[in-house]
Design a protein around this motif. Structure first.
Motif, PDB file in Angstrom:
ATOM      1  N   PRO A 168       2.176   1.472  -4.254  1.00 39.31           N
ATOM      2  CA  PRO A 168       1.218   0.886  -5.205  1.00 39.31           C
ATOM      3  C   PRO A 168       1.780   0.777  -6.616  1.00 39.31           C
ATOM      4  O   PRO A 168       2.339   1.738  -7.142  1.00 39.31           O
ATOM      5  CB  PRO A 168       0.028   1.855  -5.142  1.00 39.31           C
ATOM      6  N   LYS A 182       0.825  -1.217   0.000  1.00 35.38           N
ATOM      7  CA  LYS A 182       0.000   0.000   0.000  1.00 35.38           C
ATOM      8  C   LYS A 182       0.859   1.266   0.000  1.00 35.38           C
ATOM      9  O   LYS A 182       0.417   2.315  -0.481  1.00 35.38           O
ATOM     10  CB  LYS A 182      -0.941  -0.020   1.200  1.00 35.38           C
ATOM     11  N   THR A 227      -4.612  -3.804  -2.804  1.00 36.55           N
ATOM     12  CA  THR A 227      -3.241  -3.484  -3.197  1.00 36.55           C
ATOM     13  C   THR A 227      -3.084  -3.639  -4.707  1.00 36.55           C
ATOM     14  O   THR A 227      -3.958  -4.179  -5.389  1.00 36.55           O
ATOM     15  CB  THR A 227      -2.238  -4.408  -2.477  1.00 36.55           C
ATOM     16  N   LYS A 228      -1.959  -3.177  -5.219  1.00 39.33           N
ATOM     17  CA  LYS A 228      -1.687  -3.280  -6.642  1.00 39.33           C
ATOM     18  C   LYS A 228      -0.230  -3.661  -6.865  1.00 39.33           C
ATOM     19  O   LYS A 228       0.677  -2.989  -6.374  1.00 39.33           O
ATOM     20  CB  LYS A 228      -1.982  -1.946  -7.342  1.00 39.33           C
TER      21      LYS A 228
END
Length: 327
Positions: A152, A149, A179-180
């Protein structure tokens, strides 16, 4: 004009007359050798376990049972091969859970998974373990989520190809944690694991049984397993659900199917025999040793519903990830 009672009586006679034929078809099965087409290369856990099951099946049926590896296109090649085979129960497909992702992942398939295949037996389930490079400054799922986080779209994860259980576990993790990450696709999970160990990729989901040695050697650090219960080969590693992502579950599975028009009596016979073969003590011990989970398979009709639900479940996730119809 026949009465309702007359029609009912006639249908009962027809059903009674057909039942000995149905029993005879199952009793005389198989008329020759059986081939189990495995949708993965030789040497992997699916191949090793299915060869052990095939040996037991051969003992039980009294006919040769051979395993044929037909890898490629996420199981599409193997599936197409089996669907085109004779509808006599002598050509079986052993597929991984990627078969449930393919209807959404591929722009078009040369078959309809649910209409052209009949599920027979669930052989085992494959839990995954989320591992990171030891230099990544996280020691728990909570710490990993916090790191993701804070950065990202900057941290990458490896997977063994679109639609694989490893890929979908990564997508599910992102969806459930907000999240990414950057997905890095490899031609097989072992190549991805090598790059995680080398520090070129930060993390990945890996088959639990395949990464035990690397974990013990300190080459990767485990943070959590993807099943709802802990894995016997990694008893000290918590589930991801208990480690901070309630409800998380991303477990692969291996399912045996036959062409859809195979007679029900033969499907039921195969279901019984495969379940018995997989439940023998030495096969069950092998399944556990390889980090997979033995299961008691539901009957074929319930399995077909399970496959349909998995297609829906993973299809929704693939669409959410923007990966639908990309192959």
């Amino acid at each position: 004009m026949p009465t309702r009672r007359t029609l009912l009586f006639a249908s009962l006679i027809a059903a009674t007359a057909a039942s000995p034929v149905t029993r005879a078809a199952a009793d005389s099965f198989p008329s020759g050798p059986i081939t189990i087409v495995v949708s993965f290369p030789a040497g992997g856990s699916i191949d090793v376990i299915m060869r052990a099951v095939a040996a037991k099946l051969q003992q039980r049926l009294g006919k040769p049972v051979v395993v044929e590896n037909r890898a490629g296109a996420g199981g599409v090649l193997a599936t197409e091969n089996v669907i085109k085979a004779a509808q006599d129960g002598r050509t079986l497909l052993a597929s991984a859970s990627s078969i449930a992702a393919n209807p959404t992942l591929f722009k078009s398939l040369p078959f309809d998974t649910l209409k052209d295949l009949q599920s027979v037996s669930l052989i085992f389930r494959t839990p995954l373990v989320l591992v990171v490079n030891p230099k990544l400054p996280v020691h728990s799922i909570a710490e990993l989520i916090a790191l993701l986080k804070s950065k990202p779209g900057q941290i990458n994860y490896a997977h063994g190809g679109p639609g694989s259980a490893i890929h979908l576990a990564g997508e599910l993790f992102q969806a459930m944690t907000g999240t990414k990450m950057i997905a890095v696709s490899y031609r097989g999970a072992p190549l991805g694991l090598n790059d995680v160990m080398g520090g070129h990729v930060a993390l990945m989901f890996a088959d639990a049984g395949s990464v035990v040695g690397q974990i013990k050697a300190g080459m990767v650090r485990p943070l959590g397993v993807s099943s709802t219960t802990r894995v016997p080969v990694l008893p000290d590693v918590p589930t991801i659900a208990e480690a901070g992502v309630p409800g998380f579950e991303a477990v692969g599975w291996t399912l045996v199917s036959v062409p859809a028009a195979t007679p029900n009596s033969i499907v039921d016979r195969l279901s019984t025999e495969l379940a018995a073969a997989a439940a023998t003590p030495d096969v069950k011990a092998l399944i556990v040793k390889l980090g997979t989970i033995p299961v008691q398979s539901p009957p074929p009709a319930e399995l077909q519903k399970f496959l349909a639900s998995e297609i829906d479940r993973w299809g929704e996730l693939i669409r959410h990830a923007g990966a639908a119809n990309t192959l």
